[in-house]
Design a protein around this motif. Sequence first.
Motif, short mmCIF file in Angstrom:
data_model
loop_
_atom_site.label_atom_id
_atom_site.label_comp_id
_atom_site.label_asym_id
_atom_site.label_seq_id
_atom_site.Cartn_x
_atom_site.Cartn_y
_atom_site.Cartn_z
N ALA A 135 -4.68 -3.23 1.22
CA ALA A 135 -3.24 -3.40 0.96
C ALA A 135 -2.86 -2.79 -0.39
O ALA A 135 -1.81 -2.14 -0.51
N GLN A 136 -3.70 -2.98 -1.39
CA GLN A 136 -3.39 -2.44 -2.72
C GLN A 136 -3.32 -0.92 -2.70
O GLN A 136 -2.42 -0.31 -3.29
N LEU A 137 -4.28 -0.30 -2.02
CA LEU A 137 -4.30 1.16 -1.96
C LEU A 137 -3.13 1.69 -1.13
O LEU A 137 -2.52 2.70 -1.49
N ARG A 138 -2.81 1.02 -0.03
CA ARG A 138 -1.68 1.47 0.79
C ARG A 138 -0.37 1.40 0.02
O ARG A 138 0.54 2.20 0.25
N ASN A 139 -0.26 0.45 -0.89
CA ASN A 139 0.95 0.33 -1.70
C ASN A 139 1.05 1.41 -2.77
O ASN A 139 2.14 1.69 -3.29
N MET A 140 -0.06 2.02 -3.11
CA MET A 140 -0.08 3.07 -4.14
C MET A 140 -0.11 4.47 -3.56
O MET A 140 0.53 5.39 -4.07
N ALA A 141 -0.86 4.65 -2.49
CA ALA A 141 -1.18 6.00 -1.99
C ALA A 141 0.02 6.63 -1.30
O ALA A 141 0.73 5.99 -0.52
N SER A 142 0.22 7.91 -1.56
CA SER A 142 1.31 8.66 -0.93
C SER A 142 0.81 9.31 0.37
O SER A 142 -0.39 9.53 0.55
N ILE A 143 1.75 9.62 1.24
CA ILE A 143 1.40 10.27 2.50
C ILE A 143 0.80 11.66 2.25
O ILE A 143 -0.20 12.04 2.86
N GLY A 144 1.40 12.42 1.34
CA GLY A 144 0.84 13.73 1.04
C GLY A 144 -0.56 13.65 0.47
O GLY A 144 -1.45 14.41 0.83
N GLY A 145 -0.76 12.69 -0.44
CA GLY A 145 -2.09 12.49 -1.00
C GLY A 145 -3.09 12.05 0.05
O GLY A 145 -4.27 12.44 0.01
N ASN A 146 -2.63 11.23 0.99
CA ASN A 146 -3.51 10.79 2.06
C ASN A 146 -4.05 11.98 2.86
O ASN A 146 -5.23 12.01 3.23
N MET A 158 2.08 4.88 1.88
CA MET A 158 1.47 4.54 3.16
C MET A 158 2.02 3.23 3.71
O MET A 158 2.34 3.13 4.90
N SER A 159 2.13 2.23 2.86
CA SER A 159 2.60 0.92 3.33
C SER A 159 4.05 0.98 3.80
O SER A 159 4.43 0.30 4.76
N LYS A 160 4.87 1.79 3.12
CA LYS A 160 6.28 1.92 3.51
C LYS A 160 6.40 2.55 4.89
O LYS A 160 7.19 2.09 5.73
#
Length: 330
Positions: free
Chosen positions: A100-111, A74-76
């Motif tokens: 910020a921590q979750l955005r750095n971990m979470a994927s777009i597909g998972g979102n 997400m962050s990327k």
Amino acid sequence: MRTFDYLRAENVTSAIAEAAKPETRYLAGGTTLVDLMKLNVERPEHLVDITRLPGLDTIEVSTDVIRIGALAKMSKVAADTDIIGAAPVLSESLWRAASAQLRNMASIGGNLMQRTRCIYFRDPGAYSNCNKRNPGSGCAALEGVNRNHAVLGTSDACIAIYPGDFAVSLVAFDATVLISGSIERRVPIDEFYLLPGQTPNLEHQLAPGEMIVGIEIPHVAALKRSHYLKVRDRASYEFAAASAAVGIEFEADGRTVRDVRIAVGGVATKPWRLRAVEDALKGKSIDEAMLRTAAAAAVDGAKSSGHNAFKIELTPKVVARALMTVGDIA
């Protein structure tokens, strides 16, 4: 948490083959799945780790289409300069989500696959009556504390809200979900998410043995002049009370609407496209009064369950304010 087997997939083909087995889930960022496993809402026997699959984290912005890989963080995506320049609404909807921590971990597909934050859904120990978790058991939210529940797209079986932000922007701009499995499928995102009806346990079109591998967004002019407005109880780390993803393309006069895109979040059981409001604005020269009048149709068919009645009043205001922002109306 139930014990489980763990497998790290080396390619999409092997991941899909493993995921076709009963009681199996994909693991990418894990920011939703692991939480639900700890709560005993999700109880998979097998986890297939897809975090290292090659080629699924790319971002491509061309003159015709924006392509985002399902494993892009997400962050990327939010920080990508091409995305920010071509489609501000995509970046903004991601920056306004989670931490910020979750955005750095979470994927777009998972979102896209995140599940509702309904307090009754997430507490199986206290509430067995949840049709989304336990089909046929009833809906505790109907007579419970339902301030954060849906007013659009509901049924007598479920009023749980879709919690995400990014998918709202995708629905507004006719994105397509790219799915790999026994066959390759392209599903319009507005069709990907399902209304609860009498089967709220069925939330989307992704079948066992299928995987989201990417998203495509057509590159239309309204993306350039777009915005995501999120209204919430606190300034950050909170889900939307109501949100709006909007975009406008004007005629040469700079005031007449050639194209407009609008979807809302935080108020419906799925990301909610406002085609009636769009139709009311196309071909018109806009001002604040007109936008507020047209935005009133945003809640046509809305139904309050008691504590969430404020959303019916709030939603048109959020839509109108977002449109005024992209329309440069003070």
